[in-house]
Motif scaffolding. Structure first.
Motif, PDB file in Angstrom:
ATOM      1  N   THR A 153       0.860  -1.187   0.000  1.00 15.84           N
ATOM      2  CA  THR A 153       0.000   0.000   0.000  1.00 15.84           C
ATOM      3  C   THR A 153       0.887   1.224   0.000  1.00 15.84           C
ATOM      4  OG1 THR A 153      -1.962   1.003   0.992  1.00 15.84           O
ATOM      5  CG2 THR A 153      -0.230   0.337   2.508  1.00 15.84           C
ATOM      6  N   ASN A 154       0.317   2.355  -0.378  1.00 13.60           N
ATOM      7  CA  ASN A 154       1.044   3.622  -0.352  1.00 13.60           C
ATOM      8  C   ASN A 154       0.794   4.331   0.965  1.00 13.60           C
ATOM      9  OD1 ASN A 154       2.129   3.316  -2.899  1.00 13.60           O
ATOM     10  ND2 ASN A 154       0.438   4.343  -3.897  1.00 13.60           N
ATOM     11  N   VAL A 155       1.849   4.925   1.514  1.00 17.04           N
ATOM     12  CA  VAL A 155       1.779   5.733   2.727  1.00 17.04           C
ATOM     13  C   VAL A 155       2.171   7.150   2.324  1.00 17.04           C
ATOM     14  CG1 VAL A 155       2.776   6.082   5.024  1.00 17.04           C
ATOM     15  CG2 VAL A 155       2.352   3.770   4.187  1.00 17.04           C
ATOM     16  N   TRP A 156       1.388   8.127   2.747  1.00 18.08           N
ATOM     17  CA  TRP A 156       1.596   9.521   2.357  1.00 18.08           C
ATOM     18  C   TRP A 156       2.078  10.346   3.530  1.00 18.08           C
ATOM     19  CZ3 TRP A 156       0.858  10.796  -2.729  1.00 18.08           C
ATOM     20  CH2 TRP A 156       0.213   9.843  -3.502  1.00 18.08           C
ATOM     21  N   LYS A 202       5.489  21.698   2.285  1.00 20.02           N
ATOM     22  CA  LYS A 202       4.524  21.931   1.205  1.00 20.02           C
ATOM     23  C   LYS A 202       4.607  20.915   0.072  1.00 20.02           C
ATOM     24  CE  LYS A 202       4.326  26.833   2.192  1.00 20.02           C
ATOM     25  NZ  LYS A 202       4.454  28.187   1.661  1.00 20.02           N
ATOM     26  N   ASN A 203       5.300  19.813   0.298  1.00 21.60           N
ATOM     27  CA  ASN A 203       5.369  18.743  -0.694  1.00 21.60           C
ATOM     28  C   ASN A 203       4.649  17.516  -0.152  1.00 21.60           C
ATOM     29  OD1 ASN A 203       6.997  19.915  -2.796  1.00 21.60           O
ATOM     30  ND2 ASN A 203       8.729  19.766  -1.394  1.00 21.60           N
ATOM     31  N   ASN A 204       4.077  16.727  -1.031  1.00 19.86           N
ATOM     32  CA  ASN A 204       3.471  15.454  -0.663  1.00 19.86           C
ATOM     33  C   ASN A 204       4.415  14.340  -1.063  1.00 19.86           C
ATOM     34  OD1 ASN A 204       0.994  16.434   0.370  1.00 19.86           O
ATOM     35  ND2 ASN A 204       0.313  16.839  -1.724  1.00 19.86           N
ATOM     36  N   TYR A 205       4.752  13.491  -0.090  1.00 21.35           N
ATOM     37  CA  TYR A 205       5.648  12.367  -0.306  1.00 21.35           C
ATOM     38  C   TYR A 205       4.854  11.069  -0.213  1.00 21.35           C
ATOM     39  CZ  TYR A 205       9.696  15.437   0.386  1.00 21.35           C
ATOM     40  OH  TYR A 205      10.642  16.422   0.268  1.00 21.35           O
ATOM     41  N   VAL A 206       5.273  10.075  -0.987  1.00 22.02           N
ATOM     42  CA  VAL A 206       4.617   8.764  -0.957  1.00 22.02           C
ATOM     43  C   VAL A 206       5.669   7.667  -0.881  1.00 22.02           C
ATOM     44  CG1 VAL A 206       4.497   8.576  -3.496  1.00 22.02           C
ATOM     45  CG2 VAL A 206       2.870   7.298  -2.062  1.00 22.02           C
ATOM     46  N   SER A 207       5.358   6.625  -0.116  1.00 22.89           N
ATOM     47  CA  SER A 207       6.203   5.439  -0.037  1.00 22.89           C
ATOM     48  C   SER A 207       5.308   4.223  -0.168  1.00 22.89           C
ATOM     49  CB  SER A 207       6.947   5.389   1.298  1.00 22.89           C
ATOM     50  OG  SER A 207       7.806   4.268   1.351  1.00 22.89           O
ATOM     51  N   VAL A 233       8.730  12.613  -3.548  1.00 19.38           N
ATOM     52  CA  VAL A 233       7.783  13.702  -3.783  1.00 19.38           C
ATOM     53  C   VAL A 233       6.932  13.265  -4.953  1.00 19.38           C
ATOM     54  CG1 VAL A 233       7.535  16.104  -4.527  1.00 19.38           C
ATOM     55  CG2 VAL A 233       9.314  15.492  -2.911  1.00 19.38           C
ATOM     56  N   THR A 234       5.651  13.526  -4.884  1.00 22.24           N
ATOM     57  CA  THR A 234       4.742  13.024  -5.911  1.00 22.24           C
ATOM     58  C   THR A 234       5.063  13.548  -7.303  1.00 22.24           C
ATOM     59  OG1 THR A 234       3.138  14.734  -5.273  1.00 22.24           O
ATOM     60  CG2 THR A 234       2.843  12.538  -4.339  1.00 22.24           C
ATOM     61  N   SER A 275      12.196  14.800  -5.668  1.00 28.99           N
ATOM     62  CA  SER A 275      13.009  14.645  -4.461  1.00 28.99           C
ATOM     63  C   SER A 275      12.758  13.287  -3.819  1.00 28.99           C
ATOM     64  CB  SER A 275      12.651  15.766  -3.475  1.00 28.99           C
ATOM     65  OG  SER A 275      13.384  15.640  -2.299  1.00 28.99           O
ATOM     66  N   LEU A 276      13.744  12.837  -3.062  1.00 34.29           N
ATOM     67  CA  LEU A 276      13.678  11.552  -2.347  1.00 34.29           C
ATOM     68  C   LEU A 276      14.072  11.768  -0.894  1.00 34.29           C
ATOM     69  CD1 LEU A 276      15.643   9.351  -4.886  1.00 34.29           C
ATOM     70  CD2 LEU A 276      13.185   9.531  -4.692  1.00 34.29           C
ATOM     71  N   ALA A 277      13.548  10.941  -0.022  1.00 37.27           N
ATOM     72  CA  ALA A 277      13.942  10.972   1.387  1.00 37.27           C
ATOM     73  C   ALA A 277      13.656   9.603   1.990  1.00 37.27           C
ATOM     74  CB  ALA A 277      13.165  12.050   2.135  1.00 37.27           C
ATOM     75  N   CYS A 278      14.384   9.265   3.051  1.00 37.02           N
ATOM     76  CA  CYS A 278      14.116   8.033   3.802  1.00 37.02           C
ATOM     77  C   CYS A 278      13.635   8.430   5.184  1.00 37.02           C
ATOM     78  CB  CYS A 278      15.389   7.195   3.911  1.00 37.02           C
ATOM     79  SG  CYS A 278      15.927   6.487   2.336  1.00 37.02           S
ATOM     80  N   TRP A 279      12.404   8.009   5.504  1.00 39.77           N
ATOM     81  CA  TRP A 279      11.808   8.333   6.797  1.00 39.77           C
ATOM     82  C   TRP A 279      11.180   7.099   7.404  1.00 39.77           C
ATOM     83  CZ3 TRP A 279       8.787  12.580   3.913  1.00 39.77           C
ATOM     84  CH2 TRP A 279       9.546  13.737   3.828  1.00 39.77           C
ATOM     85  N   ARG A 280      11.088   7.110   8.722  1.00 42.56           N
ATOM     86  CA  ARG A 280      10.355   6.044   9.411  1.00 42.56           C
ATOM     87  C   ARG A 280       8.866   6.315   9.263  1.00 42.56           C
ATOM     88  NH1 ARG A 280      13.124   5.227  15.114  1.00 42.56           N
ATOM     89  NH2 ARG A 280      11.499   3.669  15.269  1.00 42.56           N
ATOM     90  N   LEU A 281       8.092   5.244   9.318  1.00 42.94           N
ATOM     91  CA  LEU A 281       6.636   5.389   9.213  1.00 42.94           C
ATOM     92  C   LEU A 281       6.083   6.032  10.466  1.00 42.94           C
ATOM     93  CD1 LEU A 281       5.576   1.997   7.626  1.00 42.94           C
ATOM     94  CD2 LEU A 281       5.935   4.180   6.504  1.00 42.94           C
TER      95      LEU A 281
END
Length: 141
Positions: free
Chosen positions: A36-39, A44-49, A130-131, A135-141
């Motif tokens: 599933t996708n997590v947002w 001001k950016n929307n990121y998805v994983s 970023v949708t 841009s890319l980033a690694c974050w914990r849920l």
């Protein structure tokens, strides 16, 4: 007098039995078979994983050697790009993926069993995009 004592004893046995088989707070809801996708929103950016899930969409799931599919690839991708493990991203949860999971678990002070589950999921940083793809980033849920 014997009946009330017997009833009390049976109640105590029932309660103790439930306490010993009750699942822990970190128990998984089932086997990972999907994603599933997590947002997230940030600056001001929307990121998805994309993260592994059960067939019903719960991210609280388990994967281990023998699993295969896109949900395994998502884990391999995260281990590679966010945590530096040089593993094949071949959609197969084989010995190489299990070894990377074990190493990651040990580095975080978790039980190093090589099985992906809720505690491992919570410790991992996941690859977010970023949708618009900029841009890319690694974050914990």
């Amino acid at each position: 007098m014997k009946r009330p004592l017997a009833a009390l004893a049976m109640t105590a046995v029932s309660i103790l039995g439930m306490m010993t088989v009750a699942p822990s707070a970190n128990a998984a809801d089932g086997t990972c078979t999907s994603t599933t996708n997590v947002w997230r929103s940030y600056n001001k950016n929307n990121y998805v994983s994309t993260v592994p899930t059960t067939g019903s969409g719960s991210t609280s799931c388990i994967m281990q050697q023998g699993a295969s599919g896109y949900h395994v690839f998502v884990l391999q991708y995260t281990l590679h790009f966010c945590h530096g493990y040089n593993i094949r991203m071949d959609h197969q949860y084989g010995p190489e993926t299990a070894a990377a999971v074990r190493s990651f678990q040990a580095s975080k002070g978790l039980a190093a069993d090589g099985i992906y589950g809720p505690n491992t999921r919570n410790a991992l940083s996941w690859r977010f995009y970023v949708t618009d793809g900029s841009s890319l980033a690694c974050w914990r849920l």
